[in-house]
Design a protein around this motif. Structure first.
Motif, PDB file in Angstrom:
ATOM      1  N   ILE A  89       0.830  -1.201   0.000  1.00  0.00           N
ATOM      2  CA  ILE A  89       0.000   0.000   0.000  1.00  0.00           C
ATOM      3  C   ILE A  89       0.868   1.256   0.000  1.00  0.00           C
ATOM      4  N   PHE A  90       1.959   1.239   0.750  1.00  0.00           N
ATOM      5  CA  PHE A  90       2.884   2.379   0.734  1.00  0.00           C
ATOM      6  C   PHE A  90       3.396   2.631  -0.680  1.00  0.00           C
ATOM      7  N   GLY A  91       3.742   1.557  -1.373  1.00  0.00           N
ATOM      8  CA  GLY A  91       4.194   1.722  -2.745  1.00  0.00           C
ATOM      9  C   GLY A  91       3.126   2.307  -3.644  1.00  0.00           C
ATOM     10  N   MET A  92       1.878   1.921  -3.429  1.00  0.00           N
ATOM     11  CA  MET A  92       0.786   2.406  -4.264  1.00  0.00           C
ATOM     12  C   MET A  92       0.479   3.881  -4.031  1.00  0.00           C
ATOM     13  N   TYR A  93       0.559   4.337  -2.794  1.00  0.00           N
ATOM     14  CA  TYR A  93      -0.007   5.637  -2.466  1.00  0.00           C
ATOM     15  C   TYR A  93       0.981   6.656  -1.881  1.00  0.00           C
ATOM     16  N   LEU A  94       2.017   6.210  -1.187  1.00  0.00           N
ATOM     17  CA  LEU A  94       2.813   7.141  -0.394  1.00  0.00           C
ATOM     18  C   LEU A  94       3.556   8.167  -1.251  1.00  0.00           C
ATOM     19  N   PHE A  95       4.019   7.762  -2.414  1.00  0.00           N
ATOM     20  CA  PHE A  95       4.811   8.659  -3.251  1.00  0.00           C
ATOM     21  C   PHE A  95       3.970   9.367  -4.320  1.00  0.00           C
ATOM     22  N   SER A  96       2.667   9.290  -4.202  1.00  0.00           N
ATOM     23  CA  SER A  96       1.803   9.870  -5.232  1.00  0.00           C
ATOM     24  C   SER A  96       1.972  11.380  -5.403  1.00  0.00           C
ATOM     25  N   PRO A  97       2.198  12.186  -4.330  1.00  0.00           N
ATOM     26  CA  PRO A  97       2.432  13.616  -4.590  1.00  0.00           C
ATOM     27  C   PRO A  97       3.652  13.875  -5.476  1.00  0.00           C
ATOM     28  N   LEU A  98       4.730  13.134  -5.247  1.00  0.00           N
ATOM     29  CA  LEU A  98       5.909  13.271  -6.101  1.00  0.00           C
ATOM     30  C   LEU A  98       5.577  12.869  -7.535  1.00  0.00           C
ATOM     31  N   VAL A  99       4.812  11.795  -7.682  1.00  0.00           N
ATOM     32  CA  VAL A  99       4.407  11.360  -9.019  1.00  0.00           C
ATOM     33  C   VAL A  99       3.559  12.440  -9.690  1.00  0.00           C
ATOM     34  N   GLY A 100       2.643  13.057  -8.936  1.00  0.00           N
ATOM     35  CA  GLY A 100       1.819  14.111  -9.503  1.00  0.00           C
ATOM     36  C   GLY A 100       2.629  15.323  -9.928  1.00  0.00           C
ATOM     37  N   ILE A 101       3.576  15.727  -9.104  1.00  0.00           N
ATOM     38  CA  ILE A 101       4.421  16.885  -9.451  1.00  0.00           C
ATOM     39  C   ILE A 101       5.235  16.593 -10.712  1.00  0.00           C
TER      40      ILE A 101
ATOM     41  N   MET B  97       9.534  -6.493  -1.350  1.00  0.00           N
ATOM     42  CA  MET B  97       9.999  -5.510  -2.326  1.00  0.00           C
ATOM     43  C   MET B  97       9.302  -5.679  -3.671  1.00  0.00           C
ATOM     44  N   GLY B  98       9.003  -6.906  -4.040  1.00  0.00           N
ATOM     45  CA  GLY B  98       8.274  -7.104  -5.288  1.00  0.00           C
ATOM     46  C   GLY B  98       6.914  -6.439  -5.261  1.00  0.00           C
ATOM     47  N   ASN B  99       6.171  -6.624  -4.167  1.00  0.00           N
ATOM     48  CA  ASN B  99       4.864  -5.990  -4.058  1.00  0.00           C
ATOM     49  C   ASN B  99       4.979  -4.473  -3.908  1.00  0.00           C
ATOM     50  N   PHE B 100       6.055  -4.016  -3.258  1.00  0.00           N
ATOM     51  CA  PHE B 100       6.269  -2.567  -3.158  1.00  0.00           C
ATOM     52  C   PHE B 100       6.486  -1.956  -4.543  1.00  0.00           C
ATOM     53  N   LEU B 101       7.306  -2.573  -5.365  1.00  0.00           N
ATOM     54  CA  LEU B 101       7.593  -2.033  -6.696  1.00  0.00           C
ATOM     55  C   LEU B 101       6.379  -2.118  -7.608  1.00  0.00           C
ATOM     56  N   VAL B 102       5.624  -3.192  -7.508  1.00  0.00           N
ATOM     57  CA  VAL B 102       4.393  -3.285  -8.300  1.00  0.00           C
ATOM     58  C   VAL B 102       3.405  -2.198  -7.886  1.00  0.00           C
ATOM     59  N   GLY B 103       3.306  -1.948  -6.573  1.00  0.00           N
ATOM     60  CA  GLY B 103       2.446  -0.866  -6.117  1.00  0.00           C
ATOM     61  C   GLY B 103       2.922   0.484  -6.606  1.00  0.00           C
ATOM     62  N   LEU B 104       4.236   0.694  -6.633  1.00  0.00           N
ATOM     63  CA  LEU B 104       4.778   1.954  -7.140  1.00  0.00           C
ATOM     64  C   LEU B 104       4.489   2.109  -8.634  1.00  0.00           C
ATOM     65  N   GLY B 105       4.611   1.031  -9.385  1.00  0.00           N
ATOM     66  CA  GLY B 105       4.247   1.073 -10.801  1.00  0.00           C
ATOM     67  C   GLY B 105       2.776   1.386 -11.003  1.00  0.00           C
TER      68      GLY B 105
END
Length: 519
Positions: A366-378, A416-424
């Motif tokens: 979940i952290f991978g999916m949502y935590l970095f979203s502001p950076l992704v938006g910028i 880490m695999g699930n973290f990276l998939v969430g980040l993608g």
């Protein structure tokens, strides 16, 4: 007392009773405006006709104008109550309030969503003794989300964002209640029905990102979408970390093991529905429509265009290669994310790992999916959607491959695999949603957004449904190698779409203004 001035549609102009159509000539109350000699029959006054239709749709009250748009104000004009007009100076204040309300509702809805997803496969497996049936029950969440996405978008198209979101969260609460009954009665079909209904809460959560973009300025649209995606972090991560605690709460209430998560989910969906109903006022979609209509009238562009049907929305998406890419990016992101995440709890359980470890894995995901979203938006606002889609495909490929080569008792690889998939998933959904919004005018957006979400959630449902059978045949590693291939397909699709658009823009006399927005 004298004659009070009225607007062209019959509304008395008072200090706080201004008409939605300012700047038009006034006339005394009780008179009828005659059609222009040059106007064809039935189209004597398109502005008044649009105002009359809007009045009837918004309030349900009889219009002060007749079917042709001519004024018939023999009725009391005081009985017609119109929404206050909004100006560009109101946009920033209303947008800020909208974002705060949506963040609150998204936090509550995210908690309820993850609480149900974690235990669905495990509880169904306890009832049936079959891992395949367990994955089918978990995939019912995605199926319900996909099925509800289209009727919810129709509700929004007709009545605004608030009724659609409220509908999704209430259906989610009803589904969580049905899932509790299914667990108590040890009834697998009823459990699946309840998880299916809870999927409506997921559809509402996803739709809030578009509600945040209704009033956002063009250069900050992706940032507004990403803020709503970020809000899910708090609820989802909390729901993941507390999955074991909610099960103990259910047991203390005399409910079967793992059932407490559905109780908490139902409560949180109701909280989200209450937040939307009470505080999402004014409706951001209505404000955006008012601003767009005012701009059209100022430019003498005529009345607003009707919203497209679902079939027309599919055609609109198919006509634009950039829109097809946006939908494909969201589909690949969802399919890969669900394909990896749905099987990981079963994979970890086969390795003897505890439910707390599974919950922590879900929290990292979940952290991978949502935590970095502001950076992704910028980044999306600054460099465009196409580079972000390349990154999305790369992360999906890397994460699925890493999970595939990890044994059941392994920790680092599945985490880490699930973290990276969430980040993608985050990169793909934010960039794809931004590209989808930028391609279409306001009156077409809700319909195409609903079709895009249906495709995205439907692909996730297909991945969840097939994952159990594929797991039995190809094992965890084989399924994830296929998921990695989808990430590579997104990279190739982005390359060919971008190069095709650039070639088309270099052709003489070619005009395609929407393509420049996506980056």
């Amino acid at each position: 007392m004298g004659v009070m001035p009225t607007c062209i549609c019959g509304t008395v102009r008072k200090s706080r009773g201004r008409c939605r159509w300012p700047g038009r000539p006034s006339q005394p109350a009780g008179t009828t405006r005659q059609p222009s000699p040059s106007s064809p029959p039935g189209l004597a006054n398109p502005v008044a006709k649009r105002s009359a239709q809007s009045c009837m749709q918004r309030s349900g009250a009889p219009s002060c104008c007749d079917a042709r748009g001519d004024l018939t104000v023999s009725e009391a004009v005081f009985s017609v109550q119109r929404a206050p007009i909004y100006t560009e100076s109101d946009r920033k204040h209303i947008q800020l309030r909208t974002i705060v309300v949506l963040i609150a509702s998204q936090t509550a809805g995210g908690f309820g969503l993850v609480a149900t997803y974690i235990v669905s496969a495990l509880l169904a497996q306890d009832i049936t003794g079959s891992a395949t049936l367990g994955t089918i029950a978990a995939s019912c969440l995605s199926i319900g989300s996909a099925v509800v996405a289209v009727p919810m978008s129709r509700l929004m198209n007709r009545y605004g964002r608030r009724p659609g979101l409220r509908f999704g969260y209430l259906v989610g609460a009803a589904g969580a209640t049905a899932a509790v009954l299914g667990a108590i009665l040890v009834n697998y079909p009823l459990l699946c029905l309840g998880v299916f209904g809870a999927g409506a809460g997921n559809a509402a959560n996803l739709a809030t990102r578009y509600a945040a973009s209704d009033l956002a300025p063009e250069h900050r649209r992706a940032m507004m979408i990403s803020l709503i995606v970020l809000a899910t972090t708090f609820g989802s991560a909390t729901g993941s970390g507390m999955s074991g605690i909610t099960s103990y709460v259910g047991v203390s209430l005399g409910l079967p093991d793992k059932t407490g998560a559905y109780v908490v989910a139902g409560i949180m969906f109701l909280v989200a529905a209450a937040i939307v109903e009470l505080f999402l006022r004014p409706d951001p979609m209505h404000v955006a429509e008012d601003l767009a209509n005012s701009a059209q009238l100022a430019a003498n562009a005529g009345p607003a265009q009707p919203a497209p049907s679902t079939r027309e929305a599919v055609s609109l998406i198919w006509q634009k290669p950039e829109a097809r890419l946006a939908v494909f990016a969201m589909v690949v992101s969802q399919l890969t994310m669900v394909g990896v995440m749905a099987l990981t709890p079963l994979h970890m359980d086969a390795g003897g790992q505890s439910q707390s470890a599974i919950g922590m894995m879900m929290a990292v995901h979940i952290f991978g999916m949502y935590l970095f979203s502001p950076l992704v938006g910028i980044l999306t606002d600054r460099i465009g959607s196409y580079p972000m889609l390349y990154i999305a495909g790369g992360f999906c490929t890397w994460g699925a491959w890493w999970a595939a080569v990890t044994p059941p008792e392994g920790v680092l690889g599945v985490f880490m695999g699930n973290f990276l998939v969430g980040l993608g998933w985050c990169f793909g959904v934010v960039a794809g949603s931004n590209l989808m919004v930028a391609l279409y005018p306001l009156h077409q957006r809700v319909a195409v957004q609903g079709v895009g979400d249906f495709a995205m959630l439907g692909s996730g449902a297909a991945a969840g449904l097939s994952s159990g059978a594929l797991y039995t045949i190809f094992q965890y590693s084989g399924v994830n190698y296929a998921n990695a291939a989808f990430g590579l397909a997104l990279i190739l699709a982005t390359f060919f779409t971008y190069t095709g658009v650039q070639r088309a823009m270099r052709r003489p006399h070619h005009q395609q203004p929407a393509t420049a927005v996506g980056g």
